[in-house]
Write a protein that holds these residues in place. Structure first.
Motif, PDB file in Angstrom:
ATOM      1  N   GLY A 121       0.827  -1.190   0.000  1.00 18.00           N
ATOM      2  CA  GLY A 121       0.000   0.000   0.000  1.00 18.00           C
ATOM      3  C   GLY A 121       0.867   1.247   0.000  1.00 18.00           C
ATOM      4  O   GLY A 121       2.046   1.212   0.361  1.00 18.00           O
ATOM      5  N   THR A 171     -10.641  -4.770  -2.967  1.00 14.63           N
ATOM      6  CA  THR A 171     -10.372  -3.365  -2.690  1.00 14.63           C
ATOM      7  C   THR A 171     -11.123  -2.470  -3.664  1.00 14.63           C
ATOM      8  O   THR A 171     -11.326  -1.286  -3.385  1.00 14.63           O
ATOM      9  CB  THR A 171      -8.864  -3.074  -2.739  1.00 14.63           C
ATOM     10  N   GLY A 173     -10.364  -8.070   1.057  1.00 16.52           N
ATOM     11  CA  GLY A 173      -9.333  -7.155   0.583  1.00 16.52           C
ATOM     12  C   GLY A 173      -8.514  -7.671  -0.570  1.00 16.52           C
ATOM     13  O   GLY A 173      -7.394  -7.223  -0.795  1.00 16.52           O
ATOM     14  N   SER A 180      -3.412  -2.928  -4.531  1.00 17.74           N
ATOM     15  CA  SER A 180      -2.735  -2.464  -3.307  1.00 17.74           C
ATOM     16  C   SER A 180      -3.217  -1.057  -2.983  1.00 17.74           C
ATOM     17  O   SER A 180      -2.440  -0.108  -2.933  1.00 17.74           O
ATOM     18  CB  SER A 180      -1.224  -2.476  -3.514  1.00 17.74           C
ATOM     19  N   HIS A 228      -3.934  -5.736   1.857  1.00 17.12           N
ATOM     20  CA  HIS A 228      -4.956  -4.969   2.556  1.00 17.12           C
ATOM     21  C   HIS A 228      -4.855  -5.167   4.068  1.00 17.12           C
ATOM     22  O   HIS A 228      -5.078  -4.217   4.828  1.00 17.12           O
ATOM     23  CB  HIS A 228      -6.353  -5.344   2.063  1.00 17.12           C
ATOM     24  N   ASN A 285      -2.256  -2.814   5.087  1.00 21.50           N
ATOM     25  CA  ASN A 285      -2.726  -1.429   4.989  1.00 21.50           C
ATOM     26  C   ASN A 285      -3.635  -1.052   6.153  1.00 21.50           C
ATOM     27  O   ASN A 285      -3.586   0.072   6.653  1.00 21.50           O
ATOM     28  CB  ASN A 285      -3.469  -1.219   3.674  1.00 21.50           C
TER      29      ASN A 285
END
Length: 932
Positions: free
Chosen positions: A234, A711, A810, A814, A839, A842
Motif C-alpha cells: 500500500g 479493494t 481485501g 494495493s 490490505h 494497509n
C-alpha cells in the motif's frame, strides 16, 4: 547501505568482483555458508532476501539470528521468524502516488508546525512515479483518439499534475515519468529495472547487490520476470519504506512451480497465465512466495515470464519470481541496457549462486510444489468477475447460458460448467443452439451497417460492448500483440468488420509497442477494425473505460441487459470495468479482436463463424489465427533501437508537461478551494507520544459483507454518479458532473474518498435485502442510507464501528485508500474469515485492527444481521503479534454470544505501528522526538 563492513565482515563475506575494467564489492552468500551452513538449495528468492539482510547486518533491525533463520528455513521449509527487508527502490503510479505525495506534504507540515526542519521528510530510497492511471477512453475508433484523450487528460488533471510537479522539485530522490509515456510496470520492465543494482559510496567503493523494490501497485510483481524481487504494498507502507523504515515480514513459505514442455500451436502466454492463476488459487498461496523453475524456463522469454509474474496478486502470492538465466540477459540486451550492466548481471548472479541452470545445479527445495506441462494448456478466458475463474474457450457460451439460466452471479470454472451442464442435461455441444441462432441475428444486423440509433434493436444478452487491448499484463508481450495485429490483418483481408455496438480500444503499456506494430505493418489493420491508439496507460484495465455510446448505454439500461466486456487485462472484478457491464472476461489480445468481430460472448468461436466475406462465405477463427512461425517472424521486427529511442528522454515529457506552473516551495501551500488536493487529516493534533489504544465497546456493524470483497468494492477507482455522496459533495463545490473525473483521480482529496468508501455499485451489504451498491441500515432508526451518511450519523453519536466479512477480504489492488477510507469512516476493526496480504497490512498501517474468526465460526454461525452490537475484550494494554481476543455479540433481544478472535497483527513492527495509530504516525513521531 553502509560501506563500512566491520560488523558484517565478522562473517567474512565481503568480496570483490571484477567485470571488465570495473571492480565491484559485494557480500558473498557463498562465504556466508562458513557460519550459516549449506544454503545452495535455498529458493532463489530467499537467497535474495538473505543477501539483503547480510548487507544490512550493521542495522539495529537485523541480527545474526535473522540470517541463521533463513539458512535454517531448509529444515522445515517454513519459518516463524520476522525479518526486516530493505528494498533498493520504490515504484509508484499516479493514483497511489498523488495521495502518497500528499501524505509526505502533510508530514512536512506537521514537522514544521512542531518547530522541526520539514526538509527532513524526504525519500531516502530512490522513488520513480509513472503517471499511467489517469488517461480515459473518452474518444476511440478514430485516428485522432490519442491526441484528443491526451488533451482531455491534461485539462482534467491539471491540479493533480501541478501537485506532482511541485513534489518533483520539493523532494530529493523523486523522479516522475510524465503522462503519455507508458504503464509503470512496463516502463519498469523495459527500462528502470536493473536486475543487479550498483552504488558508489562516499569512500569511492562501488557495491553490487540485487535490484529489489516495493511498489504502490499490486502488479509491481511484473518485474519478478526479470529476476528482480519486489511486490506491491500500500502507499502507506511504501511511504514508510522510502522514509527509511524496513518492510517487516515473516520469512515466507515458498511454493515451487515447475514448468516443463512448450506451448502448442495457437496457445498464448495469456492462456498459460490464466491456467497458472487457476492452479495457484486452488493451491492457496496467499502470503507466500511462488518461484518458477524447471527446464521449461530455458525456452520461455522474459516477456512470457513477466506475464506470469504480473498476475501474482490474482493468484494471491506475494510474488511470482523467476531466477536469472540466459533469457534474462537476452531481454536486457533487446531492451537496450548497457553491455557493462549486462556483464555485471551475469557475473554477479553466477558468483552468488543466483544463476538458474537446471542441467548443472540441483533443484531448490520448496515448501510445496506444483508442476505444469505447457503442452497441456488450452485456449481460455477468465470470468465473469474473478481472474482465477478460468473457462476454456469452448465452454464460454455454455458458461454464459448457465449464468443466465440460473440467475447466479457466481463464477464458473470449466470443470464446474461441465458438471452443472451435465446435471441440468443442457446440451452444450450439439445442434442449432440458442447461441447459433443469436449469432445469425448479429450477422444479419452487421451486414446492414447499422447507424448508432439502430443498435438498441440488436443489442442482446451477452453483447460485447467493450473490447479492449489494454494493460501491461499483455501489451508488454510482443508475441500476443503481434498475434492480435496479424489476426486483424487477416480479418481485414477477408472483408470483416467489428460490430457497431463494440467499443474498441488499444492502449499499449509503452511507446515501443506502437513502433513495432508499425514496423511489422500491422497498425493499419488494427486501426481499420477500430483498435486505434487511445493512450499509453492502464485505461480499461483499471476502470477508465470511459462512457459507452449513448444508444448502447440506453439499450442496456432499458432492457436491464447482462452484457460483456473482453479485455487483455488482469482484473475483472464487479463494477470495475464499467458500471453497466455485469460480466467481464480476461482474454489474450487476439481473442479480444475476435470477440469484437463476433460481437457477443455467446458466440462459439471454435464452431460458429465470426463473420462472412463480401461474397457470403463464412469466416471462422481458425481461418484468421496466425501460425507460431508468422508470430515469430513478426516479433523479429522488435529492435533494440526502438527501446533506446523511446526511453532516451523518458523523464522530460512534452511541452505541455514542461510548461506546467507549480509553487517553488518545500512546504506545500494547501488550497481550501481545490477539489483534487486537500490537506490530509491524518496528522492533525499529533502528539509526541501515542495515546493508549481505546477499547471497542458496543460497536455497530457498518457493513456485513460476503466472500472475496475486493479493494475495488471497498474503494472503487472508476466513475461515479451525481446522486452519490461524492457526486453531491463535488456539485456543492460547483463541479459539474461531466468534470467529476474518477475516484482514482480524486485520491488527493479525502473528502471525496471518504464518501466513495464502500461505494462500489456492485457491493452487497447483507444487512439489506436484494440491494446493490454502497448502502447500509442505520440501526438506531432502521433507515436505509448511503454508508458514508450512516457513518457520519454514528460519528455524531460517538459510536464505534466495525466491518464484518467472509473469506479473502481485501483481495485485489494495493489500494491504500481502501484502508484510509475505512479509518476515516470511523471503523475501528474488521472481522473476517481470512485476508489478502496487502490490505491486511494497509489496515494496520492506518490503525484499523484486522481480526480473524476461528475455523468453524463466521457471520452466519453467529447469526449476525447487523442489528447487534459488538464488543472486543483484550485490545487495550500491550499490543503484540498473534493475540487472541474475545468477541462478545449482544443481540437485539438482549442475549449474548462469545467467540475468540485472532489478531492479524502478525509482526512486532506491525504491533508498534498499530500502537501509534499507523505507520506514518510512527515515522512523524520519530521526527518529533529527535532532538538532532
Amino acid at each position: 547501505m553502509s560501506s563500512q563492513p566491520e560488523s558484517k565482515d565478522s562473517l567474512h563475506t565481503l568480496s570483490s568482483l571484477h567485470v571488465g575494467e570495473d571492480t565491484y564489492h559485494y557480500y558473498s552468500l557463498i562465504k556466508a555458508e562458513a557460519e550459516l551452513g549449506d544454503i545452495r538449495r535455498l529458493p532463489f528468492s530467499l537467497k535474495v532476501l538473505l543477501e539483503n539482510l547480510l548487507r544490512h547486518e550493521d542495522d539495529l533491525t537485523v541480527d545474526r539470528n535473522h540470517l541463521k533463520a533463513i539458512a535454517d528455513w531448509l529444515k522445515e521449509r517454513r519459518s516463524d521468524t520476522e525479518v526486516q527487508f530493505r528494498p533498493a527502490r520504490v515504484l509508484m503510479q499516479d493514483f497511489t502516488g498523488v495521495p502518497g505525495v500528499a501524505d509526505l506534504a502533510a508530514m512536512r507540515h506537521a514537522v514544521q508546525k512542531a518547530g522541526k526542519d520539514p526538509a527532513r521528510i524526504n525519500p531516502l530510497s530512490p522513488v520513480d512515479l509513472v503517471i499511467d492511471h489517469s488517461v480515459m477512453v473518452d474518444h476511440f475508433g478514430n485516428a485522432d483518439a490519442f491526441k484528443e484523450n491526451v488533451a482531455i487528460e491534461m485539462t482534467r488533471n491539471k491540479e493533480r499534475y501541478e501537485f506532482l510537479r511541485w513534489g518533483q522539485q520539493a523532494f530529493e530522490n523523486f523522479r516522475v515519468v510524465p503522462p503519455g509515456t507508458g504503464i509503470c510496470h512496463q516502463v519498469n520492465l523495459e527500462y528502470l529495472g536493473k536486475t543487479v543494482w550498483h552504488k558508489t559510496e562516499t569512500d569511492g567503493k562501488t557495491f553490487a547487490y540485487p535490484d529489489t523494490l516495493v511498489g504502490t501497485d499490486s502488479h509491481t510483481t511484473m518485474i519478478n520476470g526479470l529476476g528482480v524481487l519486489g511486490w506491491g504494498v500500500g502507499g502507506i507502507e511504501a511511504e514508510a519504506a522510502m522514509l527509511g523504515q524496513p518492510v517487516s515480514m515473516l520469512i515466507p513459505e515458498v511454493i515451487g512451480f515447475k514448468i516443463t514442455g512448450q506451448l502448442r500451436e495457437g496457445i498464448t502466454a495469456t492462456d498459460l497465465v490464466l491456467t497458472v492463476t487457476e492452479m495457484l488459487r486452488k493451491k492457496g498461496v496467499v502470503g507466500k512466495f511462488v518461484e518458477f523453475y524447471g527446464e521449461g524456463l530455458q525456452s520461455m522469454p522474459v516477456a512470457d515470464r513477466a506475464t506470469l509474474a504480473n498476475m501474482a496478486p490474482e493468484y494471491g502470492a506475494t510474488c511470482g519470481f523467476f531466477p536469472v538465466d540466459e533469457q534474462t540477459l537476452n531481454y536486457l540486451t533487446l531492451t537496450g541496457r548497457e553491455p557493462e550492466q549486462i556483464a555485471l548481471v551475469e557475473a554477479y548472479a553466477k558468483a552468488q549462486g543466483l544463476w538458474h541452470d537446471p542441467s548443472a545445479n540441483p533443484e531448490p527445495l520448496y515448501t510445496d510444489s506444483l508442476e505444469l506441462d505447457m503442452g497441456q494448456v488450452e485456449s481460455s478466458l477468465a470470468g465473469p468477475k474473478r481472474p482465477q475463474d478460468r473457462v476454456a474457450l469452448k465452454d464460454i457460451p455454455a458458461s454464459f447460458e448457465l449464468l443466465m439460466a440460473t440467475g447466479e452471479g457466481a463464477p464458473k470454472t470449466s470443470d464446474q460448467v461441465t458438471t452443472e451442464l451435465q446435471n441440468r442435461k443442457l446440451d452444450s455441444e450439439g445442434g442449432q443452439t440458442a447461441v447459433g441462432a443469436q449469432h445469425s441475428h448479429f450477422e444479419h444486423a452487421a451486414s446492414q451497417v447499422l447507424e448508432l440509433n439502430g443498435v438498441k434493436n440488436c443489442l442482446n444478452p451477452g453483447a460485447v460492448v467493450i473490447a479492449a487491448i489494454t494493460s501491461c499484463t499483455n501489451t508488454s508481450n510482443p508475441s500476443v500483440m503481434m498475434a492480435a495485429g496479424l489476426l486483424a490483418r487477416n480479418a481485414v483481408a477477408k472483408g470483416l468488420t467489428t460490430q457497431p455496438w463494440v467499443k474498441t480500444s488499444l492502449a499499449p503499456g509503452s511507446k515501443v509497442v506502437t513502433e513495432y506494430l508499425q514496423a511489422a505493418g500491422l497498425e493499419e489493420s488494427l486501426n481499420h477494425l477500430g483498435f486505434n491508439l487511445v493512450g499509453y496507460g492502464c485505461t480499461t484495465c483499471i476502470g477508465n473505460s470511459g462512457p459507452l455510446p449513448d444508444a448502447v448505454e440506453q439499450a442496456i439500461t432499458d432492457g436491464d441487459l447482462t452484457v460483456a466486456s473482453v479485455l487483455s487485462g488482469n482484473r475483472n472484478f464487479e463494477g470495475r470495468v464499467h458500471p453497466l457491464v455485469k460480466t467481464n472476461w480476461l482474454a489474450s489480445p487476439p481473442l479480444v479482436v475476435a470477440y469484437a468481430l463476433a460481437g457477443n460472448i455467446r458466440v462459439d468461436l471454435q464452431k460458429d463463424p465470426l463473420g462472412h466475406t463480401p461474397d457470403g462465405q463464412p469466416v471462422y477463427l481458425r481461418d484468421l489465427w496466425p501460425s507460431q512461425q508468422e508470430i515469430a517472424d513478426a516479433v523479429e521486427q522488435v529492435k533494440t533501437t526502438m527501446f533506446r529511442q523511446q526511453y532516451g528522454a523518458v523523464f522530460e515529457g512534452d511541452a505541455i508537461w514542461q510548461n506546467i506552473q507549480f509553487p517553488q516551495s518545500k512546504v506545500y501551500d494547501w488550497s481550501e478551494d481545490s477539489s483534487y488536493i486537500q490537506h490530509p487529516p491524518f496528522f492533525e493534533g499529533i502528539q509526541p507520544q501515542p495515546e493508549p489504544v481505546a477499547p471497542i465497546e458496543d460497536a455497530y456493524i457498518l457493513a456485513l459483507l460476503g466472500d472475496s470483497v475486493t479493494t475495488d468494492h471497498i474503494s472503487p477507482a472508476g466513475a461515479f454518479k451525481p446522486e452519490t455522496p461524492a457526486g453531491q459533495y463535488l456539485q456543492s463545490l460547483g463541479v459539474k458532473p461531466e468534470d467529476f473525473n474518477s475516484y482514482g483521480s480524486r485520491r488527493g482529496n479525502h473528502k471525496v474518498m471518504m464518501r466513495g468508501t464502500f461505494a462500489n455499485v456492485r457491493i452487497r451489504n447483507e444487512m439489506l435485502d436484494d440491494v446493490e451498491g454502497g448502502y447500509t441500515r442505520f440501526v438506531p432508526t432502521g433507515e436505509q442510507m448511503a454508508i458514508f451518511d450512516a457513518a457520519e450519523k454514528y460519528r455524531e453519536k460517538n459510536i464505534p464501528l466495525v466491518i464484518v466479512a467472509g473469506k479473502e477480504y481485501g483481495t485485489g489492488s494495493s489500494r491504500d485508500w481502501a484502508a484510509k477510507g475505512t479509518r476515516l469512516l470511523g471503523v475501528r476493526a474488521v472481522i473476517a474469515e481470512s485476508y489478502e496480504r496487502i490490505h491486511r497490512s494497509n489496515l494496520i498501517g492506518m490503525g484499523v485492527i484486522p481480526l480473524q474468526f476461528p475455523a468453524g465460526t463466521d457471520r452466519r454461525s453467529l447469526q449476525l444481521t447487523g442489528n447487534e452490537t459488538l464488543s472486543i475484550q483484550g485490545l487495550t494494554g500491550e499490543i503484540h503479534p498473534g493475540q487472541h481476543l474475545t468477541l462478545t455479540v449482544r443481540y437485539k433481544d438482549g442475549q449474548t454470544a462469545e467467540c475468540e478472535l485472532l489478531s492479524r497483527i502478525d509482526t512486532a513492527n506491525e504491533a508498534l505501528y498499530f500502537h501509534h495509530g499507523g505507520i506514518l504516525h510512527y515515522v512523524v513521531r520519530q521526527m518529533l522526538n529527535d532532538d538532532t
